[in-house]
Write a protein that holds these residues in place. Sequence first.
Motif, PDB file in Angstrom:
ATOM      1  N   ILE A   1      13.148   8.941  -4.455  1.00 24.19           N
ATOM      2  CA  ILE A   1      14.091   8.308  -3.512  1.00 24.19           C
ATOM      3  C   ILE A   1      13.376   7.247  -2.683  1.00 24.19           C
ATOM      4  O   ILE A   1      13.873   6.134  -2.496  1.00 24.19           O
ATOM      5  N   ALA A   2      12.164   7.620  -2.182  1.00 27.07           N
ATOM      6  CA  ALA A   2      11.415   6.659  -1.362  1.00 27.07           C
ATOM      7  C   ALA A   2      11.070   5.412  -2.164  1.00 27.07           C
ATOM      8  O   ALA A   2      11.147   4.275  -1.641  1.00 27.07           O
ATOM      9  N   LEU A   3      10.706   5.583  -3.431  1.00 24.76           N
ATOM     10  CA  LEU A   3      10.392   4.429  -4.278  1.00 24.76           C
ATOM     11  C   LEU A   3      11.623   3.554  -4.496  1.00 24.76           C
ATOM     12  O   LEU A   3      11.525   2.308  -4.556  1.00 24.76           O
ATOM     13  N   GLY A   4      12.784   4.188  -4.611  1.00 27.76           N
ATOM     14  CA  GLY A   4      14.015   3.405  -4.769  1.00 27.76           C
ATOM     15  C   GLY A   4      14.256   2.493  -3.584  1.00 27.76           C
ATOM     16  O   GLY A   4      14.641   1.325  -3.754  1.00 27.76           O
ATOM     17  N   TYR A   5      14.053   3.022  -2.398  1.00 28.87           N
ATOM     18  CA  TYR A   5      14.204   2.178  -1.206  1.00 28.87           C
ATOM     19  C   TYR A   5      13.155   1.069  -1.169  1.00 28.87           C
ATOM     20  O   TYR A   5      13.433  -0.072  -0.786  1.00 28.87           O
ATOM     21  N   LEU A   6      11.930   1.398  -1.551  1.00 30.03           N
ATOM     22  CA  LEU A   6      10.847   0.410  -1.470  1.00 30.03           C
ATOM     23  C   LEU A   6      11.044  -0.742  -2.437  1.00 30.03           C
ATOM     24  O   LEU A   6      10.503  -1.832  -2.228  1.00 30.03           O
ATOM     25  N   LYS A   7      11.800  -0.520  -3.500  1.00 27.93           N
ATOM     26  CA  LYS A   7      12.083  -1.628  -4.416  1.00 27.93           C
ATOM     27  C   LYS A   7      12.823  -2.758  -3.715  1.00 27.93           C
ATOM     28  O   LYS A   7      12.717  -3.916  -4.109  1.00 27.93           O
ATOM     29  N   SER A   8      13.584  -2.377  -2.697  1.00 28.38           N
ATOM     30  CA  SER A   8      14.292  -3.406  -1.920  1.00 28.38           C
ATOM     31  C   SER A   8      13.577  -3.670  -0.604  1.00 28.38           C
ATOM     32  O   SER A   8      14.188  -4.141   0.360  1.00 28.38           O
ATOM     33  N   SER A   9      12.272  -3.323  -0.586  1.00 30.58           N
ATOM     34  CA  SER A   9      11.417  -3.537   0.591  1.00 30.58           C
ATOM     35  C   SER A   9      11.939  -2.818   1.820  1.00 30.58           C
ATOM     36  O   SER A   9      11.821  -3.307   2.956  1.00 30.58           O
ATOM     37  N   THR A  10      12.510  -1.636   1.620  1.00 33.76           N
ATOM     38  CA  THR A  10      13.043  -0.844   2.720  1.00 33.76           C
ATOM     39  C   THR A  10      12.222   0.425   2.873  1.00 33.76           C
ATOM     40  O   THR A  10      11.966   1.147   1.896  1.00 33.76           O
ATOM     41  N   ARG A  11      11.803   0.719   4.096  1.00 28.64           N
ATOM     42  CA  ARG A  11      11.077   1.952   4.382  1.00 28.64           C
ATOM     43  C   ARG A  11      12.089   3.007   4.828  1.00 28.64           C
ATOM     44  O   ARG A  11      12.670   2.867   5.890  1.00 28.64           O
ATOM     45  N   SER A  29       0.835  -1.206   0.000  1.00 33.43           N
ATOM     46  CA  SER A  29       0.000   0.000   0.000  1.00 33.43           C
ATOM     47  C   SER A  29       0.865   1.249   0.000  1.00 33.43           C
ATOM     48  O   SER A  29       0.549   2.245  -0.672  1.00 33.43           O
ATOM     49  N   LEU A  30       1.974   1.210   0.761  1.00 36.02           N
ATOM     50  CA  LEU A  30       2.868   2.367   0.821  1.00 36.02           C
ATOM     51  C   LEU A  30       3.470   2.644  -0.550  1.00 36.02           C
ATOM     52  O   LEU A  30       3.542   3.800  -0.988  1.00 36.02           O
ATOM     53  N   ARG A  31       3.894   1.580  -1.233  1.00 33.15           N
ATOM     54  CA  ARG A  31       4.491   1.749  -2.558  1.00 33.15           C
ATOM     55  C   ARG A  31       3.468   2.385  -3.513  1.00 33.15           C
ATOM     56  O   ARG A  31       3.799   3.271  -4.314  1.00 33.15           O
ATOM     57  N   SER A  32       2.205   1.959  -3.427  1.00 34.44           N
ATOM     58  CA  SER A  32       1.165   2.512  -4.289  1.00 34.44           C
ATOM     59  C   SER A  32       0.930   3.998  -4.002  1.00 34.44           C
ATOM     60  O   SER A  32       0.795   4.815  -4.928  1.00 34.44           O
ATOM     61  N   GLU A  33       0.889   4.355  -2.714  1.00 30.59           N
ATOM     62  CA  GLU A  33       0.666   5.754  -2.335  1.00 30.59           C
ATOM     63  C   GLU A  33       1.820   6.643  -2.788  1.00 30.59           C
ATOM     64  O   GLU A  33       1.615   7.741  -3.309  1.00 30.59           O
ATOM     65  N   ILE A  34       3.038   6.178  -2.584  1.00 36.42           N
ATOM     66  CA  ILE A  34       4.213   6.962  -2.989  1.00 36.42           C
ATOM     67  C   ILE A  34       4.248   7.104  -4.511  1.00 36.42           C
ATOM     68  O   ILE A  34       4.572   8.174  -5.041  1.00 36.42           O
ATOM     69  N   GLN A  35       3.898   6.025  -5.220  1.00 32.81           N
ATOM     70  CA  GLN A  35       3.898   6.084  -6.687  1.00 32.81           C
ATOM     71  C   GLN A  35       2.882   7.103  -7.184  1.00 32.81           C
ATOM     72  O   GLN A  35       3.143   7.864  -8.123  1.00 32.81           O
ATOM     73  N   GLN A  36       1.701   7.138  -6.548  1.00 32.87           N
ATOM     74  CA  GLN A  36       0.687   8.116  -6.945  1.00 32.87           C
ATOM     75  C   GLN A  36       1.197   9.543  -6.756  1.00 32.87           C
ATOM     76  O   GLN A  36       0.984  10.406  -7.610  1.00 32.87           O
ATOM     77  N   ARG A  37       1.888   9.784  -5.643  1.00 28.49           N
ATOM     78  CA  ARG A  37       2.419  11.125  -5.383  1.00 28.49           C
ATOM     79  C   ARG A  37       3.529  11.473  -6.382  1.00 28.49           C
ATOM     80  O   ARG A  37       3.624  12.606  -6.842  1.00 28.49           O
ATOM     81  N   VAL A  85      12.729   9.091   6.252  1.00 24.13           N
ATOM     82  CA  VAL A  85      13.065  10.485   5.924  1.00 24.13           C
ATOM     83  C   VAL A  85      12.525  10.852   4.548  1.00 24.13           C
ATOM     84  O   VAL A  85      11.838  11.862   4.365  1.00 24.13           O
ATOM     85  N   SER A  86      12.821  10.051   3.530  1.00 30.51           N
ATOM     86  CA  SER A  86      12.348  10.373   2.178  1.00 30.51           C
ATOM     87  C   SER A  86      10.834  10.251   2.086  1.00 30.51           C
ATOM     88  O   SER A  86      10.185  11.007   1.350  1.00 30.51           O
ATOM     89  N   ILE A  87      10.260   9.314   2.832  1.00 31.02           N
ATOM     90  CA  ILE A  87       8.796   9.187   2.832  1.00 31.02           C
ATOM     91  C   ILE A  87       8.161  10.447   3.401  1.00 31.02           C
ATOM     92  O   ILE A  87       7.190  10.997   2.853  1.00 31.02           O
ATOM     93  N   SER A  88       8.691  10.950   4.522  1.00 33.95           N
ATOM     94  CA  SER A  88       8.154  12.173   5.134  1.00 33.95           C
ATOM     95  C   SER A  88       8.314  13.371   4.201  1.00 33.95           C
ATOM     96  O   SER A  88       7.401  14.183   4.035  1.00 33.95           O
TER      97      SER A  88
END
Length: 235
Positions: free
Chosen positions: A76-86, A35-43, A89-92
Motif C-alpha cells: 500500500i505504501a509503495l502504491g502511494y509513493l508511485k504518485s510521490s505521496t507519503r 530513499s523512502l521508496r527504496s527502504e519500503i521496497q526492501q521491506r 499510516v501505511s508506512i508505519s
Amino acid sequence: MMRKTLVSTIAIAVAAYAVPGLAQDSSLSGLDLGSLRSEIQQRYDAALTLSTDPAIVSGDNPRYVWANEAKVQCGIALGYLKSSTRDEVSISKCEMASNLMNRVSTPMAPPPPPAAPAPPSEVCSQRLPGIVFFEFDSAALPADANQTIEFVSTNAAACGWTAFDVIGHADRSGSNAYNTGLSERRAQAVAALMASMGVPQSAITTGARGEEEPRVPTEDGVRNPQNRRVEIGVR
C-alpha cells in the motif's frame, strides 16, 4: 485457537499504529521520497520472500502472519509513493510488521514433568511392606520377588523409609541349625535384589530366624509355604 490469538494480536497492534499519536518513532521518518521508496521496497521484497518460506509457512507461526501483513502494508505504501505521496499510516504499519516478522521468538522451555503422585497413606503406614515366599528347601528368588522388591524400592523415598530389616524364615521341616542357615541365605538373596533396585546396602540389615517364628504355627517337621519366607520391615 492459536491462529485466532495471532490474528487478534495483529489486529490490536495494527489498530494501535493506526491511531494518531500511538505510532513509535520511525526509522523511515525524514527520508526523502527516493530513499523512502527504496527502504519500503526492501521491506516488501523481504516480506514476500519470507511469506513463501516453507520453514515458516503456517497460520500458527507469528513470523509468517507478520510477513503477510508487511507485504500488504508495504505494498500500500509503495502504491502511494508511485504518485510521490507519503502515506504515514501505511508506512508505519509496514515498518511495524516488517520489524515483527524478523523477530525470532525464543522457544518456550518445556514444562517440567509432573511430580510422581504420592503413595496412598495406607502404603506408607505399613511397617512390613514386603514378604517374599520361597519354595521348599530353596533360597532361589521366586518369579514374583521382583514385583515385591520394586514396590518397596519405589515407595521408599516418598514414604521416608530409610532403614530395612530383611529377616529370613523357614518352615519346621528339617533341623533348627539347617533352617537357620537356609533362612539366612534367603534373606541375603532378597537383600541383594533390593540393592540392585537402588536401595542402599548400608540401609539394609539382614537376619535369620530359622523356624523359630512361624507365620502359621505347625508341628515340628511339617512343611508350610507360608513359613518359608523373607519379611521386609521398614523404619
